[in-house]
Design an enzyme around this catalytic site. Structure first.
Site, mmCIF file in Angstrom:
data_model
loop_
_atom_site.group_PDB
_atom_site.id
_atom_site.type_symbol
_atom_site.label_atom_id
_atom_site.label_comp_id
_atom_site.label_asym_id
_atom_site.label_seq_id
_atom_site.Cartn_x
_atom_site.Cartn_y
_atom_site.Cartn_z
ATOM 1 N N VAL A 1 36.541 47.306 48.662
ATOM 2 C CA VAL A 1 37.213 46.456 47.281
ATOM 3 C C VAL A 1 37.050 45.115 47.287
ATOM 4 O O VAL A 1 36.689 44.809 46.219
ATOM 5 C CB VAL A 1 38.786 47.002 47.115
ATOM 6 C CG1 VAL A 1 39.136 46.452 45.984
ATOM 7 C CG2 VAL A 1 38.890 48.630 47.293
ATOM 8 N N ALA A 2 37.263 44.401 48.454
ATOM 9 C CA ALA A 2 36.739 42.966 48.542
ATOM 10 C C ALA A 2 35.555 42.789 48.114
ATOM 11 O O ALA A 2 35.382 41.550 47.452
ATOM 12 C CB ALA A 2 37.541 42.449 49.717
ATOM 13 N N ILE B 1 33.083 44.461 46.412
ATOM 14 C CA ILE B 1 32.335 44.748 45.391
ATOM 15 C C ILE B 1 33.104 44.284 44.146
ATOM 16 O O ILE B 1 34.325 44.322 43.840
ATOM 17 C CB ILE B 1 32.434 46.306 45.122
ATOM 18 C CG1 ILE B 1 31.619 46.945 46.298
ATOM 19 C CG2 ILE B 1 31.820 46.775 43.783
ATOM 20 C CD1 ILE B 1 31.614 48.329 46.302
ATOM 21 N N GLU C 1 34.275 44.990 40.875
ATOM 22 C CA GLU C 1 34.426 45.990 40.067
ATOM 23 C C GLU C 1 34.521 45.449 38.552
ATOM 24 O O GLU C 1 33.929 46.309 37.677
ATOM 25 C CB GLU C 1 35.977 46.615 40.463
ATOM 26 C CG GLU C 1 35.908 47.263 41.627
ATOM 27 C CD GLU C 1 36.351 46.442 42.563
ATOM 28 O OE1 GLU C 1 36.685 45.253 42.669
ATOM 29 O OE2 GLU C 1 36.166 46.859 43.699
ATOM 30 N N ASP D 1 10.136 32.822 7.510
ATOM 31 C CA ASP D 1 9.859 32.859 5.918
ATOM 32 C C ASP D 1 10.364 31.406 5.526
ATOM 33 O O ASP D 1 10.787 30.570 6.117
ATOM 34 C CB ASP D 1 10.883 33.661 4.985
ATOM 35 C CG ASP D 1 10.520 35.060 5.187
ATOM 36 O OD1 ASP D 1 9.297 35.466 5.342
ATOM 37 O OD2 ASP D 1 11.426 35.884 4.950
ATOM 38 N N ASN E 1 41.818 40.744 45.292
ATOM 39 C CA ASN E 1 40.950 41.275 44.594
ATOM 40 C C ASN E 1 41.433 41.696 43.142
ATOM 41 O O ASN E 1 40.947 41.394 42.096
ATOM 42 C CB ASN E 1 40.413 42.577 45.166
ATOM 43 C CG ASN E 1 39.211 43.134 44.431
ATOM 44 O OD1 ASN E 1 38.272 42.573 44.563
ATOM 45 N ND2 ASN E 1 39.427 44.206 43.725
ATOM 46 N N ASP F 1 39.800 38.661 40.509
ATOM 47 C CA ASP F 1 38.892 39.198 39.895
ATOM 48 C C ASP F 1 38.560 39.031 38.343
ATOM 49 O O ASP F 1 37.348 38.431 38.013
ATOM 50 C CB ASP F 1 38.496 40.735 40.404
ATOM 51 C CG ASP F 1 37.440 40.877 41.389
ATOM 52 O OD1 ASP F 1 37.064 39.748 42.145
ATOM 53 O OD2 ASP F 1 36.877 41.856 41.586
#
Ligand code: ATP
Length: 877
Positions: free
Chosen positions: A287-288, A290, A292, A334, A715, A719
């Site tokens: 978890v730490a 990646i 998320e 244009d 996390n 995060d």
């Protein structure tokens, strides 16, 4: 009876309406009774479904298992916290999805289709969904038909109904009654919702809306457009997958190391408990490691970017464009209305055989002069109200103003004279014709671009006499045209032709053998901020190229005036372009900055040529025929005032038609990418710091520096918020001074990877040192020191992540209030961990005092200060 078998008047009667339409109140009443004119869209997933969907994530499942394990071990508090982590992550994810969804919806709403409808006897533009039965709707080339209906007028109206009939040819539409039952493709007096007007114009009575239309019956539900992932999002997804596998391997290794220690250890520990704890710790490490929040942060930063662009008049229709904009190298634009104001004023006129223009004194005017004025206001679809409100094409309203100025009273004249036939203007022909009866003669009155008109004129009117247009006379008119054009004026030529009494319809072939009457010249000043914007684009490595339907000389004169055309640059006409081979074009391409009198095919060729050189190319357009070029471009940009089909083919719509908004949008696009990089850099550096400390401890056979719970908590808190706040950073001062980003460039390029590694290593080092100091007292103290240092270092790192190149002193501490808020909230939440009673859960012993706090703070600060010093040194180099 079916509407197509009825006379138009009967249909009007049956639907309780008239040619001047219904009243606004009546429309409202019908809307209330019948509902809106929109197809039912597929229902969106309710919030609870989105919430449940988050539990399908592999990470969440692993966490759930970990929570169950903790529960089995009797660690109730730990398992509750893991559940909380999961719950909070899910809530945040749902909130982010919803927010991104609603900002995309708001964007879609902004570019929703509209319709020109008669209400209270006046022409109005309303959202297409507000149409109701009995409304009289006007159609022009480029419009999507907004409802089903019976035609009451048609001028060269051609409609592509391929989506209903499978027929690729556009169908000619007429108003005559059809006597027998007919299939959709044969109902030539009907129009059907969703089909496209490719030519001419017409008006119809709305007979069916929404689900009752032909298309509504086939497509019972329209899929709400899937929000497609951008290339960056796809790349990040792939990257996340690979990272996930790497992390999995890492966690297995960590688990194996810890299991081995247990196995070969002194045998005193409870084996089962030990293995289960090692399992939970490995999960926490995963978890730490990646980030998320990655993909939802990218979505939100993009959504924020699109909102900002919309405020600056650039409405994004396809999300990937936000990214592509930042890589744009060429903007093909244009001229009229985009670079210029599209506020035309007639400044000069030319009548053959007369040295000065049309005389202001009515009594002194020759037949030619009077005729030229008549053509200008009768071969004209615009109007100017008494209050000065203009409706229609600015080129034409300019002529109405001019007529007024010359004492003509165009409004009265147009009421008195009846228009018998017409060929509407289209930018391919560059002409327009109408048939009127003037002084007893039936005449086709034509106006158009001088070059096309000269080709079609065989005679010239001089002092009221028709003479053969010989070379000498032609040269005189052409010279005059050049003189006007050199002064950046838009020139129109006027002609006429006698039409036999028995002629009932007008074809394009009739626009031949005309008698030339004269010229008008109008000024259309450049938009004020355009020269500065072109210069800004140039310094950002972006080439601006004018692609216009206008005359070459006029285009060049304006190009020079606004700094788009420089010394040594070339200007080409569409015809000259046609003559170039691919190689010749390729060789000249870089020098051509103006293309004049271009055809839609020319536009596609120019884009392809630039794309072949590897340049991301943006192209503007507004007409029906621009659609293929807008699709071909990397970023098609439609004018807000343009046709439905142009908007539909584009990635972006300019609400104000303004070139300046394109360049601004490029700036925002670049900033979005910068900010995504900053947010991602922040996440990875923080995670790396934690992982380095863990690996260091695990492989040096030291105790774990964190508990599983601590890792999960960090996390959770660190995060999302700071990363999002970084996504709101203002643009870097040099954002429009750097070269465009290579479209294939990854997120870690341009020094980002180095700074992530530097910051990660420094955080890791601070934590290790702190851990070591704590271990001198006890393992418990070591863990508390490591935890507090990691919290502080990761949170303070937010400031460092605000720029890859500039130090925080340069950027300024107070310049992003979101970052200040995010950091404050993080510290507040972390505060929970030291509250008496709670601190035990987070493994902070009572002995942990202010002295330990000071050491942790000092180390975290040192890490961040070092980050800044290294940044400054790298910058110097
Ligand atoms: P750009 O392509 O940059 O928008 P543009 O406005 O000149 O330039 P079009 O609107 O396609 O492009 O017009 C092409 C040409 O047709 C003009 O240069 C002019 O000569 C002629 N023209 C424009 N408007 C009319 C009109 N209402 N009636 C007759 N001729 C017109």
């Amino acid at each position: 009876m079916k509407a197509y078998r009825m006379d138009a008047e009967e249909v009007l009667k049956e639907l309780g309406t008239q040619r001047a339409g219904i009243s606004q109140e009546e429309a409202q009443r019908r809307l209330d009774a019948d509902g809106y004119n929109e197809l039912k869209s597929k229902e969106k997933d309710p919030v609870w479904k989105l919430f449940l969907a988050t539990f399908k994530d592999a990470m969440v499942i692993v966490l759930l298992v970990a929570a169950a394990v903790q529960l089995a071990l009797g660690e109730v508090v730990e398992s509750i916290i893991i559940f909380l982590v999961i719950l909070l992550n899910s809530v945040i994810s749902v909130v982010q999805t919803k927010k991104a969804e609603s900002s995309l919806e708001a964007l879609q709403e902004m570019s929703a289709p509209s319709a020109k409808v008669m209400r209270d006897g006046e022409s109005k533009t309303v959202p297409a969904k507000e149409l109701t039965k009995g409304d009289i709707v006007q159609l022009d080339a480029g419009d999507y038909v907004p409802a089903d209906g019976r035609l009451i007028s048609s001028e060269s109206l051609k409609i592509n109904e391929g989506m209903l009939t499978g027929e690729s040819e556009a169908a000619d539409k007429k108003t005559e009654v059809i006597e027998e039952d007919a299939s959709i493709g044969d109902r030539i007096n009907m129009v059907h919702s969703g089909s496209l007007v490719v030519n001419g114009r017409g008006s119809f009575i709305v007979t069916a809306i929404a689900q009752d239309t032909e298309i509504g019956q086939i497509a019972n539900m329209i899929e709400t457009a899937e929000s497609k992932q951008t290339p960056l999002q796809k790349k990040l997804d792939e990257f996340s997958k690979r990272l996930g596998i790497g992390v999995l391997v890492l966690c297995i290794l960590i688990f194996a190391a810890q299991a081995a220690r247990l196995w070969f250890g002194d045998g005193q520990a409870d084996m089962t408990q030990g293995f289960l704890n090692a399992f939970t710790f490995s999960v926490a490490v995963a978890v730490a490691a990646i980030p998320e929040a990655l993909s939802s942060i990218v979505t939100i930063v993009m959504a924020v970017g699109t909102t900002k662009m919309a405020k600056q008049q650039a409405i994004i229709r396809r999300l990937p464009a936000v990214e592509t904009l930042g890589s744009t190298r060429v903007i093909c634009t244009d001229k009229t209305g985009t670079l210029t104001q599209n506020k035309m004023t007639v400044t000069d006129t030319f009548v053959p055989g007369k040295s000065e223009g049309i005389s202001e004194d009515e009594s002194a005017r020759s037949k030619s002069e009077q005729l030229l004025l008549n053509i200008a206001v009768l071969c004209n679809d615009s109007s100017v109200s008494e209050e000065g409100a203009e409706i229609g094409d600015p080129t034409e309203t300019a002529l109405i103003h001019f007529g007024n100025k010359m004492g003509l009273d165009p409004a009265r004249l147009r009421k008195e004279k009846e228009r018998e036939m017409e060929l509407p203007f289209d930018s391919d022909r560059k002409m327009m014709s109408t048939v009127y009866r003037l002084d007893g003669e039936r005449l086709m009155l034509t106006k158009g671009g001088p070059d096309v008109m000269f080709e079609r004129c065989t005679h010239i009117l001089i002092d009221g006499e028709e003479q053969t247009l010989d070379e000498m006379l032609l040269k005189e008119v052409m010279d005059q045209n050049e003189t006007f054009s050199d002064n950046a004026l838009r020139v129109l030529a006027y002609g006429y032709k006698k039409i036999p009494e028995d002629k009932r319809s007008l074809e394009e072939q009739d626009e031949q053998d005309l008698v030339l009457v004269g010229l008008t010249a109008m000024i259309d000043p450049p938009r004020e901020a355009v020269p500065a914007s072109i210069a800004e684009a140039r310094s950002a490595g972006i080439r601006s190229i004018m692609i216009t339907g206008d005359h070459n000389t006029t285009a060049q004169a304006i190009g020079k005036e606004i700094g788009l055309m420089e010394e040594g640059d070339l200007a080409l006409t569409g015809k000259e372009l046609d003559k170039l081979s691919e190689e010749e074009l390729d060789e000249k391409l870089g020098r051509i900055s103006v293309y004049a009198r271009v055809s839609p095919e020319n536009k596609i060729r120019i884009i392809r040529a630039w794309q072949n050189k590897g340049s991301i190319t943006a192209m503007t357009g507004d007409g029906v025929n621009d659609a293929p070029a807008l699709k071909q471009a990397d970023i098609g940009i439609a004018m807000g005032s343009g046709t439905d089909v142009a908007k539909d083919s584009s990635a972006m719509v300019l609400a104000d038609d303004n070139f300046v908004s394109i360049v601004n949008a490029v700036g925002v696009g670049r900033t979005v990418f910068d900010n995504i990089k900053k947010a991602i850099g922040y996440l990875f550096a923080g995670n790396l710091g934690a992982i380095i400390a863990i690996l260091f401890a695990v492989f040096l056979n030291m105790p774990n520096p964190f508990t599983a719970l601590q890792l999960l908590f960090i996390n959770l808190i660190n995060d999302s918020l700071p990363a999002l706040a970084l996504g709101m950073e203002k643009e870097e001062p040099d954002v429009m001074k750097r070269k465009p980003r290579d479209i294939n460039e990854g997120i870690f390029s341009g020094g980002t990877l180095q700074s992530v590694i530097v910051r990660g290593v420094l955080i890791g080092a601070a934590v290790i040192v702190s851990f070591y100091i704590g271990l001198q007292h006890s393992t418990e103290m070591g863990i508390a020191m490591a935890f507090t240092t990691l919290i502080l270092a990761r949170t303070l790192q937010t400031f460092s992540a605000r720029s890859n190149t500039q130090t925080i002193f340069k950027v300024g501490f107070l310049t992003n209030k979101y970052v200040l808020g995010a950091v404050a909230i993080c510290f507040l939440l972390y505060g929970v961990t030291v509250l008496p009673g709670v601190r035990r859960i987070f493994s902070i012993p009572d002995a942990f005092g202010w002295r330990d706090w000071s050491i942790a703070t000092g180390l975290a600060l040192a890490a961040v200060i070092l980050m800044e010093i290294i940044k400054a040194i790298r910058n110097r180099r």
